[in-house]
Design a protein around this motif. Structure first.
Motif, PDB file in Angstrom:
ATOM      1  N   UNK A   1       1.177  -1.060   0.014  1.00  0.00           N
ATOM      2  CA  UNK A   1      -0.059   0.202   0.094  1.00  0.00           C
ATOM      3  C   UNK A   1       1.040   1.269  -0.260  1.00  0.00           C
ATOM      4  N   UNK A   2       2.409   0.935   0.782  1.00  0.00           N
ATOM      5  CA  UNK A   2       2.801   1.836   0.990  1.00  0.00           C
ATOM      6  C   UNK A   2       2.927   2.954  -0.539  1.00  0.00           C
ATOM      7  N   UNK A   3       3.866   1.752  -1.233  1.00  0.00           N
ATOM      8  CA  UNK A   3       4.859   1.395  -2.536  1.00  0.00           C
ATOM      9  C   UNK A   3       3.253   3.020  -3.535  1.00  0.00           C
ATOM     10  N   UNK A   4       2.179   2.008  -3.179  1.00  0.00           N
ATOM     11  CA  UNK A   4       1.192   2.387  -4.403  1.00  0.00           C
ATOM     12  C   UNK A   4       0.359   3.763  -4.416  1.00  0.00           C
ATOM     13  N   UNK A   5       0.122   4.263  -2.524  1.00  0.00           N
ATOM     14  CA  UNK A   5      -0.020   5.327  -2.139  1.00  0.00           C
ATOM     15  C   UNK A   5       0.818   6.647  -1.789  1.00  0.00           C
ATOM     16  N   UNK A   6       1.689   5.776  -1.213  1.00  0.00           N
ATOM     17  CA  UNK A   6       2.621   6.771  -0.280  1.00  0.00           C
ATOM     18  C   UNK A   6       3.818   7.783  -1.371  1.00  0.00           C
TER      19      UNK A   6
END
Length: 553
Positions: free
Chosen positions: A291-296
């Motif tokens: 999630x961090x790779x895609x959203x953050x």
């Protein structure tokens, strides 16, 4: 079936306001487009000939292909996040929901700038600085929230006792999922995919920023034909084709949404999410990293590039340029107008959307159905097509009217009304009818019943609806691009203009302005998550996972 409360004549008249509002602000520009199309046909140019001249059929194929690809990729990226929110009791889940939701409400032009910073920064080794790959990545970033909200809500309503029964009979966890859970959430998955298809088929800002002048869709070509080349008949023909495409996508989303989506979250599903422990931490941590790779990462890359525009030296020149008025209005002045315009649009959207909800939940009959239909009609036409229709309308009006500062807020409010109505209808449905009856027995008039009972018990939902209307209005780019003038330039329009100009200074200023919009949008979404949408009364069901984005349609 619960008895629908009576509605007073005054309220019945008030509920006609949304129909009039939408009929004027939505119907008028569409009629102008159709009229121009008929005039072009009468001049000897049929719609088919105009579409051939504008390469319309090829653009239709490209538009649908990228929308389908974006939908499939969004499902794949969102799948682990859905599993985490639906099955794991995790501290900080509200933060994850905020991270998921913020991209969806960001201005599309800001998302384009963020991915430009990402692909020319940390991912520079890929050799991709734009084009279809970059566009698909940005669409996934934007629409993960749609899949997560809709599918998670459906998964949480699956009775865990059925899964436990399958496990008792010897099914492995995967077999229990495919045999019990998957069939029950499949309609919600299809509905989410249809919504993403709808949103991506009308994408504008992302393609303008990341298309590198070569990636074209129906949406971008309408703008190119109408503004850059002033070939109005061709632009009208493309708009007619766009209306047909989006209407089909909207019908598909409505049909699938009626089968597979839900309006709330069952208590059973929420109570049976299991805590994290042992080896289960491995997929949980992996999902959080995913999630961090895609959203953050895109937002973090934009934050770094806004103070390091050349990739080597650190500088706050982009932020200092936010107040620079050397070449006209500064980005700060555009932000001030954006906030003012968004606040006005928010007030309009809340009033009209609340009246729609009152009409649907308390009025009943054909009038309520017509009002509800009118409220969602703006979703059937893209913002660019609507903006082009307004351009034709404004050109025929006296300058005193066309130059009014209320034009842009009114258009922004029109696009936000379905969101407000979508949040307030289930909220008003949760208000116990007995409380209204008790207030009437005590002598309260219908209007005071509405204020003292319905409005008081749904004030948190109303605040959340106002927040969503505000962030949608402040980030609107498609229609506003057609209507903005020198004194009514919004910050998203200015960012798009800066990104189209050569020079590192313009890029740095655009990135700094984009960060300002991200901070504003994130703050509003965080406030909405804290306030909550559904806590309307003691009898209201839990609301933390209500699919806001599903209720948009």
């Amino acid at each position: 079936m619960p008895r629908r409360p009576r509605i007073s004549p005054a309220l019945r008249v008030a509920t006609l306001v949304p129909a009039v509002f939408v009929a004027v602000l939505f119907g008028w520009p569409l009629v102008a487009l159709v009229r121009r199309a008929v005039e072009s046909h009468d001049a000897g140019q049929g719609i088919g000939q105009l579409l051939e001249a504008a390469d319309g059929w090829h653009l239709l194929a490209l538009t649908l292909a990228q929308a389908v690809a974006s939908s499939l990729l969004s499902l794949l990226v969102a799948a682990p996040i859905v599993w985490l929110l639906a099955t794991v009791r995790l501290r900080g889940a509200a933060i994850l929901r905020i991270l998921v939701t913020v991209p969806f409400v960001l201005p599309t032009v800001v998302v384009g700038v963020a991915f430009r910073a990402l692909l020319t920064g940390p991912l520079d080794f890929l050799g991709v600085d734009g084009g279809w790959i970059a566009i698909l990545m940005a669409h996934v970033f934007l629409n993960v929230a749609v899949v997560v909200r809709v599918v998670t809500a459906a998964w949480l309503q699956v009775d865990p006792r059925t899964v436990e029964a399958a496990r008792t009979l010897g099914a492995t966890p995967w077999r229990a999922f495919w045999d019990v859970v998957a069939p029950r959430i499949a309609p919600a998955v299809a509905a989410a995919a249809a919504l993403v298809l709808l949103f991506c088929s009308t994408s504008f800002g992302v393609i303008v920023i990341l298309g590198n002048g070569t990636a074209r869709t129906l949406e971008t070509e309408i703008y190119q034909q109408a503004i850059a080349e002033f070939r109005v008949p061709e632009a009208v023909a493309l708009s007619m084709l766009q209306i047909a495409v989006v209407a089909c996508a909207l019908v598909l989303a409505r049909l699938l949404g009626g089968r597979g989506t839900v309006s709330g979250v069952s208590v059973v599903g929420r109570e049976h999410r299991s805590p994290v422990g042992g080896l289960r931490w491995i997929p949980v941590i992996g999902t959080l990293v995913w999630a961090g790779l895609w959203l953050v990462l895109p937002v973090a890359s934009l934050a770094v590039r806004s103070v390091r525009p050349d990739g080597r030296s650190w500088t706050f020149a982009g932020y200092r340029a936010l107040v620079d008025t050397t070449f006209g209005d500064s980005p700060l002045m555009a932000l001030r107008y954006s906030v003012t315009s968004a606040l006005a649009a928010m007030v309009l959207a809340v009033i009209v959307g609340f009246l729609v909800a009152v009409s649907v939940t308390r009025g009943g009959g054909w009038a309520a159905q017509v009002t509800a239909l009118f409220a969602v009609l703006p979703l059937g036409v893209s913002a660019v097509t609507l903006g082009f229709g307004y351009l034709l309308v404004v050109a025929s009006l006296p300058r005193q009217v066309s130059a009014s500062p209320l034009v842009i807020p009114a258009v922004q409010a029109l696009l936000a009304v379905p969101v407000v109505a979508g949040i307030m209808i289930p909220a008003l449905n949760q208000v116990p009818t007995g409380l209204r009856d008790a207030a009437r027995v005590l002598g309260a008039r219908p209007l005071w019943v509405l204020i003292s009972v319905d409005l008081r018990l749904t004030v948190r939902s109303l605040c959340a609806a106002a927040g969503f209307a505000f962030v949608m209005a402040i980030g609107e780019f498609g229609a506003t691009t057609f209507l903005a003038r020198a004194d009514t330039t919004t910050l998203p329009v200015m960012i798009g203009t800066l990104m189209s100009r050569p020079g590192l200074d313009n890029v740095a200023t655009a990135m700094a302005a984009s960060m300002v919009l991200i901070v504003v949008s994130a703050a509003v979404i965080a406030a909405i998550e804290i306030v909550g949408v559904g806590g309307t009364s003691a009898s209201a069901r839990p609301h933390d996972d209500r699919p806001h984005d599903q209720e948009r349609v």
